[in-house]
Design a protein around this motif. Structure first.
Motif, PDB file in Angstrom:
ATOM      1  N   VAL A 141      13.968  12.129   9.445  1.00 60.33           N
ATOM      2  CA  VAL A 141      14.357  12.006  10.848  1.00 60.33           C
ATOM      3  C   VAL A 141      15.010  10.644  11.044  1.00 60.33           C
ATOM      4  CG1 VAL A 141      13.423  11.766  13.196  1.00 60.33           C
ATOM      5  CG2 VAL A 141      12.518  13.513  11.666  1.00 60.33           C
ATOM      6  N   THR A 168       5.925  12.700  10.517  1.00 57.92           N
ATOM      7  CA  THR A 168       5.531  13.726  11.483  1.00 57.92           C
ATOM      8  C   THR A 168       4.058  13.584  11.838  1.00 57.92           C
ATOM      9  OG1 THR A 168       5.673  16.089  11.979  1.00 57.92           O
ATOM     10  CG2 THR A 168       4.858  15.494   9.797  1.00 57.92           C
ATOM     11  N   GLU A 228       9.257  17.526   9.628  1.00 59.16           N
ATOM     12  CA  GLU A 228       9.954  16.264   9.839  1.00 59.16           C
ATOM     13  C   GLU A 228       9.238  15.150   9.091  1.00 59.16           C
ATOM     14  OE1 GLU A 228      11.796  16.726  14.288  1.00 59.16           O
ATOM     15  OE2 GLU A 228       9.622  16.550  14.125  1.00 59.16           O
ATOM     16  N   GLN A 256       9.697  12.666  19.586  1.00 57.64           N
ATOM     17  CA  GLN A 256       9.027  13.035  18.347  1.00 57.64           C
ATOM     18  C   GLN A 256       7.879  12.066  18.013  1.00 57.64           C
ATOM     19  OE1 GLN A 256       9.213  11.626  14.979  1.00 57.64           O
ATOM     20  NE2 GLN A 256       8.765  13.430  13.739  1.00 57.64           N
ATOM     21  N   VAL A 308      15.933  15.205  13.589  1.00 58.52           N
ATOM     22  CA  VAL A 308      16.065  15.676  12.222  1.00 58.52           C
ATOM     23  C   VAL A 308      17.544  15.708  11.824  1.00 58.52           C
ATOM     24  CG1 VAL A 308      16.209  18.147  12.800  1.00 58.52           C
ATOM     25  CG2 VAL A 308      15.256  17.423  10.593  1.00 58.52           C
ATOM     26  N   CYS A 350       9.062  21.236  14.083  1.00 60.70           N
ATOM     27  CA  CYS A 350       9.717  20.038  14.610  1.00 60.70           C
ATOM     28  C   CYS A 350       9.244  19.724  16.023  1.00 60.70           C
ATOM     29  CB  CYS A 350      11.236  20.192  14.597  1.00 60.70           C
ATOM     30  SG  CYS A 350      11.859  21.472  15.708  1.00 60.70           S
TER      31      CYS A 350
END
Length: 478
Positions: free
Chosen positions: A226, A206, A203, A255, A231, A250
């Motif tokens: 993202v 990330t 991602e 996230q 995503v 992911c």
């Protein structure tokens, strides 16, 4: 006064008075120090232990503490310049050069200097940790029959069963491996699923620790953007086709760093895209237990909706407890499980049994759900306090999404603002923060900051930290 601060203060006082004593001379008794400084015997013991660890004091059971004799002069430094050649030659033949760069991880691991507010931390402040419950669990665990024996390499059956129930769906204890923390589990998963030189989809942005793992293994991270719903499936499909990757990493829930939750209509699509590509999805479910009070029902892990073994699931107890409570799980289905198991055994043998026993004691105690409820309420208070302070005092920092889980906010800087200059100015102002650049595997679209609200003492420190950040922003030209 908090026990940690009183220990440090007493150690400082004793350190400043050591010159009164000759080398080898006995210091005042513990009882005398208790009476003089009006602290507990435990505080005295810990302060002396700290000085002993520094080599300033020698403690002798039954005799007391003595000033240490001077250390022998240090040996002259050797010549290590030859290592530059050896280390450079080591990866000369690698298709993708391996690089071990821990800088993105150390930002959230390193303790800031005294007096600096920690908006960079990746773990709970001690006041949020279930310290009493963990201590009680560890004490009970130590008295369990066989607690210091060798555990099964896959983990204790009861703990594997607990993790399996936590994930749900088709997952059973047979598909669970107990591991030493999420970072270790991610390392095992990437080594199992991707050979050196291979691309791995990640991602964008990330978690920097995952990017560091991939690069250290000689893998090539390929970013997939993202948005607010996680995503983007169309771009994920394009990335699989263009790169030939067989792994996608992911974080579908809260996230890191955006706080996004993968939208319901994308969940099945992501699994279908990976399945069509003959690829695995490594699901890093790192903060499921750091949900905020107002979140509502959470979506199940992707692994709970995956009968075909596409998902390799990683989950951990660390984020909801303590950075030292490193107990996590790898969950998989099918032949890949044996490869994961083999790599873990080769790397670490097994997770120490006392820690596994303590984890069982903790999650099975009435204190565990109480802790999670209290943590959920407090994280919501802190999130709201930080978001409100930022909107009031730093409206130029865009806050596109306020998550309902996790421990941080993700902010976009005004165009032209240099992340590094702002981070340096913030540190001078007395607040440590995390620049956004390490979260991108390629060029970032803009400057960002990640601010943690879990590693500080409370809402008052959040307000003061934002005030200091305001002065830092005023110092840096936009």
């Amino acid at each position: 006064m908090h026990e940690r601060s009183s220990v440090g203060e007493l150690a400082d006082r004793l350190r400043s008075e050591l010159d009164r004593y000759s080398p080898g001379e006995k210091l005042p008794s513990s009882r005398a120090l208790v009476e003089r400084f009006r602290v507990s015997p435990v505080t005295v013991s810990r302060a002396l232990a700290q000085l002993a660890a520094e080599g300033l004091v020698v403690t002798r059971p039954g005799a007391g503490a003595f000033r240490a004799r001077p250390r022998a002069p240090a040996a002259p430094a050797g010549d290590t310049s030859w290592q530059e050649v050896a280390l450079s030659a080591d990866g000369a033949a690698d298709l993708v050069p391996r690089s071990v760069d821990a800088s993105g991880v150390l930002v959230s691991l390193a303790a800031p200097p005294p007096g600096v507010i920690e908006f960079s931390g990746g773990y709970l402040h001690p006041c949020l940790q279930p310290e009493r419950a963990m201590a009680a669990a560890l004490s009970r665990a130590g008295r369990r029959p066989g607690a210091w024996g060798r555990p099964p390499v896959e983990g204790l059956p009861e703990l594997r069963e607990w993790f399996a129930r936590s994930v749900g769906g088709p997952v059973t204890a047979a598909g669970v491996l107990v591991t030493s923390g999420g970072q270790s589990a991610l390392t095992t998963a990437l080594r199992a699923l991707a050979p050196p030189g291979a691309p791995v989809l990640v991602e964008s942005p990330t978690y920097p620790g995952m990017l560091a793992i991939a690069r250290a293994a000689g893998l090539r991270p390929v970013p997939v953007p993202v948005d607010a719903d996680g995503v983007r499936p169309a771009l994920l499909a394009d990335a699989f086709r263009a790169s030939g990757a067989r792994v996608f990493v992911c974080q579908p829930l809260f996230q890191n760093p955006t706080g996004a939750v993968l939208a319901p209509d994308r969940r099945g699509e992501v699994l279908g895209i990976a399945r069509a590509a003959g690829a695995f999805v490594i699901e890093d479910d790192f903060v499921r237990r750091l949900v905020h009070e107002d979140a509502g029902p959470l979506p199940r892990p992707l692994a709970a909706e995956d009968p075909d073994g596409v998902v390799v699931h990683v989950c951990s107890l660390t984020k909801a407890t303590s950075p030292s409570f490193r107990v996590s799980a790898l969950v998989a289905h099918g032949p890949v499980l044996e490869r994961l198991r083999a790599i873990q055994v080769v790397d670490t043998f097994f997770v120490p049994r006392p820690l596994q026993e303590a984890a069982l004691e903790l999650v099975g105690s009435p204190a565990w759900p109480r802790h999670l409820r209290a943590l959920s309420a407090e994280l919501r208070v802190r999130r709201d306090a930080m978001a409100a302070a930022l909107r009031l005092h730093l409206p130029e920092l865009a806050l596109p999404h306020v998550p309902s889980g996790g421990y941080h906010l993700w902010l976009r800087l005004p165009d032209g603002t240099a992340e590094s200059a702002l981070a340096a100015a913030a540190l001078r102002a007395g607040v440590a923060l995390t620049p956004g650049r390490p979260y991108f595997s390629a060029e970032p679209p803009a400057g960002h900051l990640r601010l943690s609200f879990a590693a500080v003492a409370g809402a008052g420190e959040i307000a003061e930290g934002v005030r200091r950040l305001r002065s830092a922003c005023d110092e840096v030209p936009g």
